[in-house]
Design a protein around this motif. Structure first.
Motif, PDB file in Angstrom:
ATOM      1  N   ARG A   1       1.818   2.106  -3.474  1.00 49.90           N
ATOM      2  CA  ARG A   1       0.888   2.859  -4.414  1.00 49.90           C
ATOM      3  C   ARG A   1       0.850   4.345  -3.770  1.00 49.90           C
ATOM      4  O   ARG A   1       0.927   5.224  -4.611  1.00 49.90           O
ATOM      5  CB  ARG A   1      -0.405   2.024  -4.049  1.00 49.90           C
ATOM      6  N   ARG A   2       1.067   4.603  -2.534  1.00 51.24           N
ATOM      7  CA  ARG A   2       0.761   5.650  -2.078  1.00 51.24           C
ATOM      8  C   ARG A   2       2.012   6.716  -2.450  1.00 51.24           C
ATOM      9  O   ARG A   2       1.735   7.990  -2.598  1.00 51.24           O
ATOM     10  CB  ARG A   2       0.886   5.713  -0.236  1.00 51.24           C
TER      11      ARG A   2
ATOM     12  N   ARG B   1       0.793  -1.176  -0.127  1.00 53.35           N
ATOM     13  CA  ARG B   1       0.103   0.086   0.165  1.00 53.35           C
ATOM     14  C   ARG B   1       0.970   1.096  -0.106  1.00 53.35           C
ATOM     15  O   ARG B   1       0.481   2.215  -0.482  1.00 53.35           O
ATOM     16  CB  ARG B   1      -0.936  -0.132   1.147  1.00 53.35           C
TER      17      ARG B   1
END
Lengths: 352, 263
Positions: A175-176, A172
């Motif tokens: 992605r961030r 995650r």
């Protein structure tokens, strides 16, 4: 920022990159997916500038950087084992790139501070790498690469050394970071799931070549050849012959079976069906699915949440069932079952 | 692991090990004890002190030169492949293989006053026969492999990915060497200095042939042994052994204590 490879070839030890042509657009998240030994790391190292290609050119933002040393390319590189500098603290690691570029201490500390804050590692600032967990190390390694405001971020198997529970948050995080910093990412992995979850586009690499490039959905649904099909999970892959095409439906002979598939074109082809698209039942199903075959379970493999069955229907077939239905049906080696799948689940791959 | 195993093989190995240890310790201990009474007198002797100073000074200079010239070579050897590398590897082992007086004669032939290289150096006022330059040249020849090998091992133990990352972050190859490679190999290089220094200060064969004067401690000891025999040379012998041991142990202690934990 954009990257372009034109006809890049390199042999280095046992590894090869052969005639790779690739254009990655600004801000894109590109995943190179391939088995171990396919030349993925070598490809990254060619982009980073640790090797000079035997042939071909490398362009970053339209500029030919083939002859530029790595320190001039402004390419952030996170190697497979994150390799933090063991004699420097977290803060010093992140600030290293700024330091060697001559950024003044005050400004440097401010930038490092902001990065540590954004990556949630401020409290680690004074720690040495050996005292950090895998996930923490990965965050520091990414922060260190981002500190110099790179034009490209190269990630070599960034999740493979992490334990399953750390993988998820770091994925995650990637992605961030990609969204927050708008940086173009080239991410190398052998894990399809990673590719599916992160990539804007993927490139499948085999034996030094990029064999198929496209959006994940496209590559996973329409593999171009046998290697890609196998690699993206078409475990049932048979040689067949399209005997007739009628109303958009093809009748394909595979051994003694006739499989119906969506598609057309007479002649030899490969027939691919994903094991998760095959329904297993004890009685014939009355459904709209065009293909149904009877066979015997020859092998049972426990894969955790799912059970993988090997069923002999004249040809060896793989199918997945949940643990629950496996128990409900009372399946074991020797059980008689029906395999059912839709014509639209069958991929016809034209043999080269 | 504490030696707990009782197998005959392990016991036999331990006993044989004790034999060789005794053989190493006894001569040294004996020299020190039998010479204990004469140590002070030996220390006060002008010749002894001068020779010891020469030895320490020359070995120090030798170590510095080996450091300056050997570490870069070690870096190249540890990081790059090139044709002729194996040959270079063998060349580095030559000083360890050949008898040291043979090395001395070889150096004399190369650097002696009548040789082309020797006369070239004497043009700028440097002579290698019977000068401190000669002492250092002889010491350097026999001891530099220790520096090169230690540094090479140290460099090889560092993950090359660290350098790749440093380069990608904008560090030049020199900055990478200075900020990454050097700090991480510091202990190995210090060990190399220590071994080089120890090998240099204990050298006799090559030194005595190339530069009999100024006398180093081993040469002076040999001198006294020839003219005054065992009795006259024993105190000097004891003194040299004690000094060498003291410095070696002291330096080793320093080298073994890194200021920052590494890895």
């Amino acid at each position: 920022m954009s990257l372009e490879l034109k006809g890049v070839c390199k042999e280095f030890g046992d590894f090869k990159v052969r005639d790779v042509n690739l254009a990655v657009g600004e801000g894109e998240y590109f995943v190179v997916l391939g088995p171990t030994g396919a030349g993925k790391t070598l490809l990254l190292e060619l982009i980073a500038g640790f090797h000079r290609p035997d042939e071909g050119r490398v362009y970053i933002d339209g500029t030919d950087v083939t002859d530029e040393p790595p320190e001039k390319r402004r390419v952030g590189y996170v190697p497979q084992s994150y390799t933090l500098f063991p004699h420097m603290t977290v803060e010093e690691n992140i600030g290293f790139g700024l330091k060697v570029r001559g950024v003044k201490k005050e400004e440097r500390l401010k930038l490092v501070e902001r990065l540590m804050d954004s990556m949630g590692i401020s409290k680690l600032r004074g720690r040495l790498p050996m005292t950090l967990s895998g996930g923490e190390r990965q965050r520091v390694a990414i922060a260190r690469a981002l500190a110099v405001n790179p034009r490209l971020l190269l990630l070599d198997e960034p999740l493979s050394a992490l334990d399953p529970r750390t993988k998820e948050p770091i994925r995650r995080e990637l992605r961030r970071v990609h969204e927050a910093f708008g940086v173009t990412v080239i991410h190398v992995t052998h894990d399809q799931l990673e590719a599916l979850m992160l990539a804007d586009r993927i490139g499948i690499m085999n034996d030094g070549r990029l064999v198929q490039v496209g959006e994940p959905r496209e590559v996973f649904l329409n593999p171009k050849d046998e290697f890609v099909a196998r690699f993206v999970g078409f475990e049932n892959l048979f040689e067949g012959e399209v005997e007739a095409v009628e109303g958009g439906l093809a009748r394909v002979r595979v051994g003694d079976l006739v499989i119906e598939a969506v598609g057309g074109g007479l002649g030899a082809c490969l027939v691919g069906i994903r094991p998760e698209d095959v329904t297993v039942s004890l009685k014939p199903l009355s459904s709209s699915a065009r293909n149904s075959f009877r066979g015997r379970v020859v092998e049972v493999e426990d894969m955790g949440a799912l059970i993988s069955l090997s069923v002999d229907v004249g040809i060896p077939f793989r199918a997945l069932v949940t643990k629950r239905s496996f128990t409900d049906m009372g399946l074991r080696v020797g059980s008689e079952v029906y395999l059912t799948f839709k014509a639209s689940s069958v991929r016809l791959i034209r043999a080269k | 692991m504490w030696l707990r195993e009782r197998s005959p093989f392990v016991i036999a190995s331990a006993l044989l090990g004790v034999l060789i240890l005794l053989f190493l310790i006894l001569p040294v201990a004996d020299s020190i004890f039998t010479s204990a009474g004469g140590l002070y007198a030996a220390l006060m002797s002008e010749g002894v002190r001068r020779s010891i100073t020469t030895s320490f000074y020359a070995a120090f200079i030798t170590t510095l030169i080996a450091l300056l010239l050997g570490v870069p070579l070690a870096f190249i050897l540890s990081r790059y492949e090139f044709p002729g590398k194996r040959l270079i590897d063998s060349v580095i082992d030559i000083p360890i293989l050949i008898p040291h007086n043979a090395a001395g004669i070889a150096l004399l032939m190369l650097l002696g006053p009548r040789s082309p290289i020797g006369s070239l150096f004497s043009g700028v006022g440097i002579s290698f026969t019977d000068t401190l330059f000669g002492v250092v040249a002889a010491m350097l020849f026999v001891s530099s492999p220790f520096m090169i090998r230690s540094a090479e091992e140290a460099f090889k133990s560092i993950d090359p990915s660290l350098e790749k990352v440093a380069r990608s972050l904008g560090a030049s190859s020199f900055q990478t060497f200075a900020h990454i490679l050097l700090p991480l190999s510091l202990r190995g290089i210090l060990t190399g200095c220590l071994l080089t220094w120890a090998r240099a200060i204990s050298e006799f064969g090559a030194v005595v042939i190339l530069a009999y004067n100024p006398k180093t401690a081993p040469v002076y000891l040999y001198d006294v042994f020839i003219s005054e025999g065992l009795k006259g040379s024993a105190p000097i012998n004891g003194l040299l052994i004690i000094l060498a041991l003291a410095v070696f142990v002291g330096l080793k202690f320093l080298a073994a204590k890194p200021t920052k934990p590494v890895y």
